[in-house]
Design a protein around this motif. Structure first.
Motif, PDB file in Angstrom:
ATOM      1  N   ARG A 227       0.834  -1.201   0.000  1.00 25.18           N
ATOM      2  CA  ARG A 227       0.000   0.000   0.000  1.00 25.18           C
ATOM      3  C   ARG A 227       0.871   1.253   0.000  1.00 25.18           C
ATOM      4  NH1 ARG A 227      -3.271  -0.101   5.024  1.00 25.18           N
ATOM      5  NH2 ARG A 227      -2.100  -1.892   5.753  1.00 25.18           N
ATOM      6  N   PRO A 228       0.370   2.343  -0.586  1.00 22.89           N
ATOM      7  CA  PRO A 228       1.158   3.584  -0.646  1.00 22.89           C
ATOM      8  C   PRO A 228       1.637   4.070   0.718  1.00 22.89           C
ATOM      9  CG  PRO A 228      -0.711   3.734  -2.124  1.00 22.89           C
ATOM     10  CD  PRO A 228      -0.891   2.460  -1.346  1.00 22.89           C
ATOM     11  N   ALA A 229       0.873   3.817   1.762  1.00 30.13           N
ATOM     12  CA  ALA A 229       1.260   4.284   3.097  1.00 30.13           C
ATOM     13  C   ALA A 229       2.577   3.678   3.565  1.00 30.13           C
ATOM     14  CB  ALA A 229       0.152   3.949   4.103  1.00 30.13           C
ATOM     15  N   PHE A 230       2.988   2.571   2.951  1.00 33.08           N
ATOM     16  CA  PHE A 230       4.226   1.898   3.354  1.00 33.08           C
ATOM     17  C   PHE A 230       5.251   1.870   2.229  1.00 33.08           C
ATOM     18  CE2 PHE A 230       0.788   0.088   5.942  1.00 33.08           C
ATOM     19  CZ  PHE A 230       1.266   0.403   7.207  1.00 33.08           C
ATOM     20  N   SER A 231       5.059   2.723   1.222  1.00 36.34           N
ATOM     21  CA  SER A 231       5.931   2.741   0.051  1.00 36.34           C
ATOM     22  C   SER A 231       6.681   4.054  -0.059  1.00 36.34           C
ATOM     23  CB  SER A 231       5.109   2.530  -1.224  1.00 36.34           C
ATOM     24  OG  SER A 231       4.415   1.286  -1.188  1.00 36.34           O
ATOM     25  N   GLN A 232       7.957   3.968  -0.459  1.00 39.60           N
ATOM     26  CA  GLN A 232       8.736   5.169  -0.723  1.00 39.60           C
ATOM     27  C   GLN A 232       8.155   5.863  -1.954  1.00 39.60           C
ATOM     28  OE1 GLN A 232      11.241   5.963   1.350  1.00 39.60           O
ATOM     29  NE2 GLN A 232      11.815   7.849   0.299  1.00 39.60           N
ATOM     30  N   THR A 233       7.909   7.142  -1.841  1.00 37.84           N
ATOM     31  CA  THR A 233       7.188   7.831  -2.912  1.00 37.84           C
ATOM     32  C   THR A 233       8.064   8.188  -4.108  1.00 37.84           C
ATOM     33  OG1 THR A 233       7.575   9.958  -1.815  1.00 37.84           O
ATOM     34  CG2 THR A 233       5.504   8.807  -1.322  1.00 37.84           C
ATOM     35  N   ASP A 234       9.379   8.215  -3.941  1.00 38.44           N
ATOM     36  CA  ASP A 234      10.238   8.670  -5.026  1.00 38.44           C
ATOM     37  C   ASP A 234      10.845   7.540  -5.842  1.00 38.44           C
ATOM     38  OD1 ASP A 234      11.945   7.736  -3.118  1.00 38.44           O
ATOM     39  OD2 ASP A 234      13.142   9.565  -2.939  1.00 38.44           O
ATOM     40  N   ASP A 235      10.392   6.311  -5.637  1.00 37.92           N
ATOM     41  CA  ASP A 235      10.832   5.204  -6.480  1.00 37.92           C
ATOM     42  C   ASP A 235       9.757   4.128  -6.508  1.00 37.92           C
ATOM     43  OD1 ASP A 235      11.188   3.194  -4.398  1.00 37.92           O
ATOM     44  OD2 ASP A 235      13.056   4.176  -3.858  1.00 37.92           O
ATOM     45  N   THR A 236      10.018   3.062  -7.240  1.00 36.57           N
ATOM     46  CA  THR A 236       9.020   2.005  -7.426  1.00 36.57           C
ATOM     47  C   THR A 236       9.395   0.706  -6.723  1.00 36.57           C
ATOM     48  OG1 THR A 236      10.095   1.277  -9.480  1.00 36.57           O
ATOM     49  CG2 THR A 236       8.353   2.940  -9.665  1.00 36.57           C
ATOM     50  N   ILE A 237      10.370   0.756  -5.826  1.00 39.88           N
ATOM     51  CA  ILE A 237      10.916  -0.478  -5.255  1.00 39.88           C
ATOM     52  C   ILE A 237      10.873  -0.518  -3.732  1.00 39.88           C
ATOM     53  CG2 ILE A 237      13.002  -1.895  -5.030  1.00 39.88           C
ATOM     54  CD1 ILE A 237      13.857  -0.859  -7.782  1.00 39.88           C
ATOM     55  N   HIS A 238      11.243   0.572  -3.077  1.00 36.03           N
ATOM     56  CA  HIS A 238      11.555   0.519  -1.655  1.00 36.03           C
ATOM     57  C   HIS A 238      10.357   0.801  -0.746  1.00 36.03           C
ATOM     58  CE1 HIS A 238      15.499   1.377  -3.586  1.00 36.03           C
ATOM     59  NE2 HIS A 238      15.827   0.362  -2.807  1.00 36.03           N
ATOM     60  N   GLY A 239      10.491   0.323   0.485  1.00 34.91           N
ATOM     61  CA  GLY A 239       9.559   0.689   1.535  1.00 34.91           C
ATOM     62  C   GLY A 239       9.977   1.996   2.175  1.00 34.91           C
ATOM     63  N   ASN A 240       9.048   2.644   2.863  1.00 37.61           N
ATOM     64  CA  ASN A 240       9.352   3.925   3.497  1.00 37.61           C
ATOM     65  C   ASN A 240       9.617   3.744   4.992  1.00 37.61           C
ATOM     66  OD1 ASN A 240       6.819   3.485   4.565  1.00 37.61           O
ATOM     67  ND2 ASN A 240       5.825   5.173   3.471  1.00 37.61           N
ATOM     68  N   LEU A 241       9.726   4.861   5.694  1.00 45.13           N
ATOM     69  CA  LEU A 241      10.029   4.804   7.122  1.00 45.13           C
ATOM     70  C   LEU A 241       8.936   4.076   7.897  1.00 45.13           C
ATOM     71  CD1 LEU A 241      11.967   5.664   9.374  1.00 45.13           C
ATOM     72  CD2 LEU A 241      10.697   7.815   9.541  1.00 45.13           C
ATOM     73  N   ALA A 242       7.682   4.247   7.493  1.00 40.74           N
ATOM     74  CA  ALA A 242       6.581   3.550   8.174  1.00 40.74           C
ATOM     75  C   ALA A 242       6.742   2.040   8.056  1.00 40.74           C
ATOM     76  CB  ALA A 242       5.240   3.995   7.594  1.00 40.74           C
ATOM     77  N   PHE A 243       7.164   1.585   6.885  1.00 45.29           N
ATOM     78  CA  PHE A 243       7.422   0.156   6.703  1.00 45.29           C
ATOM     79  C   PHE A 243       8.587  -0.286   7.583  1.00 45.29           C
ATOM     80  CE2 PHE A 243       9.558  -3.320   4.304  1.00 45.29           C
ATOM     81  CZ  PHE A 243       8.547  -4.267   4.398  1.00 45.29           C
ATOM     82  N   GLY A 244       9.654   0.513   7.589  1.00 47.57           N
ATOM     83  CA  GLY A 244      10.789   0.190   8.436  1.00 47.57           C
ATOM     84  C   GLY A 244      10.412   0.109   9.905  1.00 47.57           C
ATOM     85  N   ARG A 245       9.516   0.989  10.340  1.00 45.73           N
ATOM     86  CA  ARG A 245       9.075   0.961  11.741  1.00 45.73           C
ATOM     87  C   ARG A 245       8.338  -0.328  12.071  1.00 45.73           C
ATOM     88  NH1 ARG A 245       7.178   7.260  11.602  1.00 45.73           N
ATOM     89  NH2 ARG A 245       9.082   8.177  12.514  1.00 45.73           N
ATOM     90  N   LEU A 246       7.555  -0.824  11.119  1.00 45.96           N
ATOM     91  CA  LEU A 246       6.868  -2.097  11.356  1.00 45.96           C
ATOM     92  C   LEU A 246       7.880  -3.237  11.475  1.00 45.96           C
ATOM     93  CD1 LEU A 246       3.716  -2.038   9.042  1.00 45.96           C
ATOM     94  CD2 LEU A 246       3.850  -1.639  11.514  1.00 45.96           C
ATOM     95  N   VAL A 247       8.908  -3.213  10.635  1.00 44.11           N
ATOM     96  CA  VAL A 247       9.942  -4.240  10.723  1.00 44.11           C
ATOM     97  C   VAL A 247      10.630  -4.163  12.078  1.00 44.11           C
ATOM     98  CG1 VAL A 247      12.129  -5.065   9.778  1.00 44.11           C
ATOM     99  CG2 VAL A 247      10.320  -4.297   8.226  1.00 44.11           C
ATOM    100  N   VAL A 248      11.000  -2.960  12.502  1.00 40.30           N
ATOM    101  CA  VAL A 248      11.680  -2.794  13.789  1.00 40.30           C
ATOM    102  C   VAL A 248      10.786  -3.249  14.935  1.00 40.30           C
ATOM    103  CG1 VAL A 248      12.570  -1.080  15.411  1.00 40.30           C
ATOM    104  CG2 VAL A 248      13.257  -1.012  13.018  1.00 40.30           C
TER     105      VAL A 248
END
Length: 256
Positions: A227-248
Motif C-alpha cells: 500500500r502507498p502508506a508503506f511505500s517510498q514515494t520517489d521510487d518504485t521499489i523501496h519501503g518507506n520509514l513507516a514500513f521500516g518501523r513495522l519491521v523494527v
C-alpha cells in the motif's frame, strides 16, 4: 538499484541489539531503528543484484564459497576460521567496519542476532525479459510452470550466492532474521514471477533456520501489492520509514 541511505552504525558492542547487513531494502530498517533510538550496527552494503550470485569467499586466504544443493543439505566445508570475505571491496570495507564496531574479529563471534536482506530482492529475480522463453503463445507464464520444480530450480540458481551465505550462517549457529522485501513490482519485473519466486526464496531461507519477518498481511492491499502508506514515494521499489518501523517493531517483539 542503488543504496538509498548512508550506512548506519552504533559503536558500542554492549548496547547494540543486532547487526544489519543487506541491500538497499535494509535502508528503511536502519533509519527506523535510528529514529527509535534502537542501538544497532550495520546498514546496506550494496544493491540487491550484488547478493544473488556468488559474492563472498570463506577461509582466511583463498577459501571456497560454501554452497549447497537444492535441498539445502551437504555442501563445501569452510576453511580456517570460516570467516567470509566479500568480493566487492566496498562491501568488504563496510563489513569490517561493522565487525570492528562490535569488537569481534569474525562473523563466528557475532554477539548479537543478524538481520539480513541478502537474496530477497525478488523484483530483480523477476526481471521480465529473463522469463520470456517460458511464456506461452499469449505471452503469459503458465501457473503449472510457476509451481514446477524447474521454476524453483531456476530461482535457486539465480540466488545461489545468497543461499550459500545463509548456509554459512547456519553452520556458524547464528540467529538470523530476514525481513521480506516491500511487495512492490516495478515495470521491469513480472508480478507473477515476483510472487512465485519470493515463495521459493522464503522457503529456502526457512529451511536454513532463518526467521522470516513477514509483514505482508499488514502492508498490502487485495492485490498483494504494497500500500502507498508503506511505500517510498520517489521510487518504485523501496519501503518507506513507516514500513521500516513495522519491521523494527517486529524485531523487538522477537526479543531483539
Amino acid at each position: 538499484m542503488t543504496t538509498p541511505c548512508s550506512t548506519t552504525t552504533t559503536r558500542t558492542r554492549t548496547t547494540a541489539r543486532f547487526l544489519l547487513l543487506g541491500d538497499s531494502h535494509a535502508g528503511c530498517v536502519g533509519r527506523a531503528a535510528q529514529a527509535a533510538d534502537l542501538p544497532f550496527v550495520g546498514g546496506p552494503v550494496g544493491s540487491g543484484r550484488d547478493f544473488l550470485g556468488p559474492f563472498f569467499d570463506t577461509g582466511g586466504t583463498g577459501g571456497t564459497e560454501g554452497t549447497r544443493g537444492t535441498g539445502g543439505t551437504g555442501g563445501t566445508e569452510s576453511t580456517g576460521n570460516g570467516e567470509i570475505t566479500f568480493r566487492s571491496p566496498e562491501a568488504q570495507r563496510l563489513y569490517r567496519e561493522f565487525l570492528d564496531a562490535l569488537e569481534v574479529a569474525a562473523l563466528a563471534g557475532l554477539p548479537v542476532p543478524l538481520v539480513c536482506t541478502f537474496g530477497l530482492s525478488a523484483h530483480t529475480v523477476a526481471t521480465r525479459q529473463n522469463w520470456d522463453v517460458h511464456r506461452d503463445t499469449h505471452g503469459t507464464l503458465p501457473e503449472e510452470f510457476l509451481r514446477s520444480g524447474l521454476f524453483a530450480g531456476l530461482v535457486r540458481a539465480t540466488v545461489r550466492g545468497a543461499l550459500a551465505f545463509y548456509d554459512h550462517t547456519a553452520a556458524l549457529g547464528l540467529r538470523v532474521l530476514a525481513p521480506l522485501p516491500p511487495q512492490r513490482v516495478p515495470g521491469m519485473s513480472d508480478a507473477q514471477v515476483f510472487f512465485a519466486a519470493q515463495e521459493v526464496i522464503r522457503a529456502e531461507l526457512a529451511a536454513r533456520g532463518v526467521e522470516i519477518v513477514d509483514l505482508r498481511a499488514r502492508v498490502t492491499d487485495a492485490s498483494g501489492l504494497q500500500r502507498p502508506a508503506f511505500s517510498q514515494t520517489d521510487d518504485t521499489i523501496h519501503g518507506n520509514l513507516a514500513f521500516g518501523r513495522l519491521v523494527v517493531a517486529e524485531l523487538l517483539d522477537r526479543g531483539l
